[in-house]
Design an enzyme around this catalytic site. Structure first.
Site, mmCIF file in Angstrom:
data_model
loop_
_atom_site.group_PDB
_atom_site.id
_atom_site.type_symbol
_atom_site.label_atom_id
_atom_site.label_comp_id
_atom_site.label_asym_id
_atom_site.label_seq_id
_atom_site.Cartn_x
_atom_site.Cartn_y
_atom_site.Cartn_z
ATOM 1 N N HIS A 134 46.424 94.985 28.065
ATOM 2 C CA HIS A 134 46.131 95.421 29.316
ATOM 3 C C HIS A 134 45.816 96.933 29.573
ATOM 4 C CE1 HIS A 134 50.252 96.883 30.025
ATOM 5 N NE2 HIS A 134 50.785 96.048 29.300
ATOM 6 N N CYS A 162 53.865 93.976 25.147
ATOM 7 C CA CYS A 162 52.461 94.016 25.266
ATOM 8 C C CYS A 162 51.733 95.325 24.876
ATOM 9 C CB CYS A 162 51.908 93.601 26.628
ATOM 10 S SG CYS A 162 52.616 91.930 27.463
#
Length: 534
Positions: free
Chosen positions: A434, A453
């Site tokens: 992301h 992440c």
């Protein structure tokens, strides 16, 4: 059907082997001999002989099934001998073992008994051999081949998931490998069971490091209160020059104490290879890296070579995305060509990014961030108690749940922790790529800041690449979707393989040896397995 002579010889070999069963290295003194010039045709062994072999050679017992399968398929005919005696494939394999021992400095690839027997067959003077010698040479070659290929192409028997590695492990059929080698008389095993491309590049640096290890003289360079800069003059600089010359970063030997332009260039080369800030100054972090001994670097390479043995065969799909966690780097390939790379941010030591593989399937523009339960419990709930306006100020909203553990999501927009876009490859670890609003973090040399992440440095570039074949998605539409406040999901026309790996030693695209910090202590745990440290 076999002739009576062959059956008689099989029984004779079994009897000869049984006589030597009580003495591991003892040669049975019998008058039964095999003449190299006449009697190496059609040698067969009895199936019971295999099981007796493991009694005196327990190191090969774990390959008993492979032995059985291999010889049963051959109707128990010898594999390493032909009509002239010891076969070409045996010579090739012994040369391969010797080469590997020289490169890897691994004594487990050496079997003294095998080498002693083999040398007897290669002795131009010795023309006759006992049936026992022929039998043991045959089976020891087979056992050592299984040991070699298992260790070199499959790696440790440990459960790699226990070591934090969740990429499916490459599978190797040892019996099929040996059959291919015998059939083709080609002992270049790589042609039948290729290793990761990085393997040969990285292992090629071992001989020079073993040479440095042998030289010794690698005392720790003391730390200084202030970094050294261009034109500084102090006695420690001569030692640093010597160290960088031996490591290959400084071309010319120089024993002077002045920090000159050649050293400045060498320092930046070294910093780049170690993943440090490339500023040309000799500070504490660089001194720490210089002080790591050749022995430690050898072990670091061996640990990473072991991981490379686990890597599956290269993907045959056109696109492929590869992330190396300790390098903080993403590589994007198309048709086996590196298209571009970018900096990434990975999880902290406490929230480590998982090593696994998946298939990228979705792009989500202007995403909501559904805050993970762990973050809600440890960060959001305490923040709300201190400041009731916390959610509004951070563009968040409550979507349900009790006051003690509410469900929280962050709305799309410039403050969203996922930035303007995320890339999903569905997995059990809730990890994805992301964007991020904190762009300044990408300039740091160490980038382990996330909750697990992976934040990508150039999200638009990645989106453009993934959507490049779809004419409906031009730059303007991508920009508009990223800047929107309405979440939009896009399903890719085909999935793109993703592999998130962990290599602290590797060779870059310029052929330069690199090292990185063991940020999650995975090297340390694997080293304990490989080197049996206590």
């Amino acid at each position: 059907m076999k002739s009576n002579g062959i059956i008689t010889l099989s029984v004779l070999l079994l009897l000869c082997y049984a006589c030597g069963n009580n003495a591991h290295n003892k040669t049975v003194e019998r008058d039964t001999t095999i003449n190299e010039t006449t009697s190496f045709n059609n040698l067969f062994l009895d199936s019971n002989t295999l099981h007796q072999f493991f009694v005196t050679n327990p190191r090969y017992e774990k390959y008993e099934k492979q032995f059985d399968d291999f010889y049963k398929e051959r109707n128990y005919e010898y594999a390493w001998f032909d009509s002239s005696g010891i076969g070409e494939q045996a010579r090739g394999f012994i040369n391969l073992l010797n080469s590997t021992i020289s490169t890897m400095q691994d004594s487990s690839f050496y079997n003294e008994r095998l080498m002693s027997l083999y040398n007897k067959f290669e002795d131009s003077v010795e023309k006759k051999h006992t049936a026992e010698e022929v039998l043991n040479t045959e089976l020891l070659l087979t056992g050592q081949f299984f040991h070699y290929t298992a260790k070199m192409y499959r790696g440790t028997d440990s459960n790699i998931a226990d070591l934090g590695w969740f990429i499916p492990r490459k599978k190797i059929n040892l019996t099929a490998l040996l059959d291919s080698v015998i059939l083709t008389k080609n002992t270049q095993v790589d042609q039948f069971a290729s290793l990761n491309e990085q393997y040969s590049k990285l292992s090629a640096f071992l001989p020079s490091l073993y040479a440095l290890q042998k030289e010794g003289n690698w005392d720790s360079i003391p730390q200084r209160k202030k970094p050294l800069h261009l034109n500084d003059d102090t006695i420690i600089i001569a030692t640093i020059k010597d160290r960088l010359h031996r490591l290959g970063d400084l071309a010319e030997i120089d024993s002077t104490n002045r920090f000159d332009s050649a050293l400045f260039t060498a320092v930046k080369s070294f910093q780049r290879r170690m993943g440090l800030s490339v500023d040309g100054a000799i500070g504490p972090k660089m001194i720490d890296e210089i002080n790591i001994t050749p022995t430690q670097r050898i072990q670091q390479i061996l640990v990473n070579l072991e991981r490379m043995r686990w890597m599956p065969a290269p993907h045959k799909k056109h696109e492929f995305i590869y992330v190396n966690i300790p390098e903080y780097k993403m590589y994007v390939y198309n048709d086996d060509t590196l298209k571009f790379s970018m900096n990434v941010i990975v999880g902290t030591a406490a929230n480590s990014t998982v090593i696994f593989s998946g298939d990228l399937k979705f792009i989500v523009f202007a995403p909501y961030w559904n805050v993970p339960v762990k973050i809600v419990r440890t960060e959001i709930v305490p923040a709300i108690k201190k400041d009731p306006g916390y959610l509004v100020r951070n563009n968040m909203e409550r979507t349900g749940g009790p006051d003690t553990l509410p469900s929280i999501r962050q709305l799309p927009g410039p403050l969203n922790s996922l930035g303007r876009v995320k890339f999903l490859f569905p997995n059990n670890y809730d990890i994805y790529f992301h964007d991020t609003p904190n762009r300044n973090l990408f300039s740091a040399s160490s980038r382990s800041f996330s909750h697990g992440c992976i934040r990508v440095g150039e999200p638009k570039k990645l989106a453009q690449f993934l959507l490049r074949t779809d004419t409906a998605w031009n730059d303007i539409r991508i920009d508009t979707s990223m800047e929107s406040h309405t979440e939009k999901w896009v399903t890719l026309p085909h999935t793109v393989p993703v592999m998130i790996t962990y290599f602290t030693a590797f060779v870059d695209n310029e052929g330069v040896l690199n090292f990185r910090k063991d940020i999650y202590k995975h090297d340390e745990r694997l080293a304990d397995k490989l080197f049996a440290r206590h």
